[in-house]
Design a protein around this motif. Structure first.
Motif, PDB file in Angstrom:
ATOM      1  N   ASP A 159       0.824  -1.205   0.000  1.00 51.13           N
ATOM      2  CA  ASP A 159       0.000   0.000   0.000  1.00 51.13           C
ATOM      3  C   ASP A 159       0.860   1.258   0.000  1.00 51.13           C
ATOM      4  O   ASP A 159       0.517   2.256  -0.644  1.00 51.13           O
ATOM      5  N   THR A 160       1.978   1.209   0.706  1.00 47.68           N
ATOM      6  CA  THR A 160       2.851   2.381   0.784  1.00 47.68           C
ATOM      7  C   THR A 160       3.605   2.644  -0.513  1.00 47.68           C
ATOM      8  O   THR A 160       4.250   3.692  -0.650  1.00 47.68           O
ATOM      9  N   HIS A 161       3.530   1.716  -1.475  1.00 47.32           N
ATOM     10  CA  HIS A 161       4.193   1.882  -2.765  1.00 47.32           C
ATOM     11  C   HIS A 161       3.240   2.375  -3.843  1.00 47.32           C
ATOM     12  O   HIS A 161       3.606   2.388  -5.017  1.00 47.32           O
ATOM     13  N   ILE A 162       2.024   2.737  -3.439  1.00 45.48           N
ATOM     14  CA  ILE A 162       1.021   3.191  -4.407  1.00 45.48           C
ATOM     15  C   ILE A 162       0.730   4.667  -4.169  1.00 45.48           C
ATOM     16  O   ILE A 162       0.341   5.067  -3.070  1.00 45.48           O
ATOM     17  N   ASP A 163       0.931   5.471  -5.193  1.00 47.78           N
ATOM     18  CA  ASP A 163       0.636   6.893  -5.128  1.00 47.78           C
ATOM     19  C   ASP A 163      -0.543   7.183  -6.056  1.00 47.78           C
ATOM     20  O   ASP A 163      -0.799   6.446  -7.005  1.00 47.78           O
ATOM     21  N   MET A 164      -1.251   8.265  -5.773  1.00 51.21           N
ATOM     22  CA  MET A 164      -2.443   8.596  -6.544  1.00 51.21           C
ATOM     23  C   MET A 164      -2.518  10.103  -6.728  1.00 51.21           C
ATOM     24  O   MET A 164      -2.363  10.867  -5.773  1.00 51.21           O
ATOM     25  N   ALA A 165      -2.763  10.540  -7.968  1.00 51.34           N
ATOM     26  CA  ALA A 165      -2.876  11.976  -8.225  1.00 51.34           C
ATOM     27  C   ALA A 165      -4.121  12.558  -7.570  1.00 51.34           C
ATOM     28  O   ALA A 165      -4.106  13.667  -7.046  1.00 51.34           O
TER      29      ALA A 165
END
Length: 247
Positions: free
Chosen positions: A189-195
């Motif tokens: 989860d900590t490796h997923i970024d979202m605009a």
């Protein structure tokens, strides 16, 4: 991830349209793509003619300066090369494997979500490049948000498990759906970024749903690009960054 400003196109394609397939003059598109590459410090670009399917192109030098038809994801280990997703409300999912120095870009509209193209691309990275999914970094681009993601025929179009992501009657959070699919494929989860930016609500982006209400759906395509630098070093590139350009 590029906004629609900073290019040379005009009319409904103003100004940084990156697609050859929407009616813009090809010379404008070539100029826009050249500007994008220059801004990223990359020399080459690979793109595909997207069809809302689940085929994955594992790119090599044969695919430079071409645009193969029938793919919706691109995987590349070529240095000095960006891979492009063209979008006007659909998501681009950009993936980076820092240990193996491989990148991938996924075109993911609702049909791609239903087909599971995110998980299939990650499985291909694992099979072809021995990438462990828990080492992948991912970012979800600006795209249609839960505020505007209306699906009137969702009972026929979307599998039942997606119905849990209905935020109000007929409106769905596909950002959360993509995050779920990334987690299911093994990402942290900590490796997923979202605009977290809705293209329909934000005039700085091309939006098909906005265009349908004004000019019969004629509009340009935003671009999301990920690429490896010209000179690769082993392991994680400490100079890597994620940004939204042209806002």
């Amino acid at each position: 991830m590029f906004c629609r400003s900073g290019g040379v196109s005009s009319g409904p394609f103003a100004s940084l349209n990156l697609s050859f397939h929407v009616g813009d003059h090809p010379d404008n598109v070539r100029c826009n793509r050249s500007r994008v590459l220059e801004s990223l410090g990359l020399g080459r670009l690979i793109s595909v003619h997207q069809v809302h399917g689940d085929r994955i192109l594992v790119a090599d030098h044969r695919h430079l300066n071409t645009e193969p038809e029938g793919y919706d994801a691109i995987i590349s280990s070529l240095p000095d090369t960006g891979v492009l997703i063209q979008q006007a409300d659909c998501q681009a999912i950009l993936l980076w494997a820092p240990q193996e120095q491989v990148v991938a870009a996924v075109h993911c509209g609702w049909r791609g979500s239903v087909l599971g193209i995110i998980g299939k691309t990650i499985a291909c990275l694992r099979e072809r490049y021995a990438v462990s999914p828990d080492t992948l970094r991912a970012v979800i681009s600006p795209s249609l948000g839960p505020c505007c993601g209306q699906f009137i025929h969702f009972r026929d179009e979307l599998p039942k498990w997606m119905h849990a992501y209905q935020v109000r009657p007929q409106y769905f959070d596909f950002w959360a759906i993509s995050r779920h699919q990334l987690l299911e494929a093994g990402l942290k989860d900590t490796h997923i970024d979202m605009a977290g930016l809705c293209t329909r609500c934000t005039p700085q982006f091309f939006s098909y749903r906005r265009a349908v209400q004004t000019v019969d759906g004629i509009t340009g395509r935003n671009g999301s690009i990920i690429g490896l630098p010209k000179h690769l070093s082993g392991g994680q590139n400490q100079n890597s960054k994620s940004q939204i350009s042209g806002a």
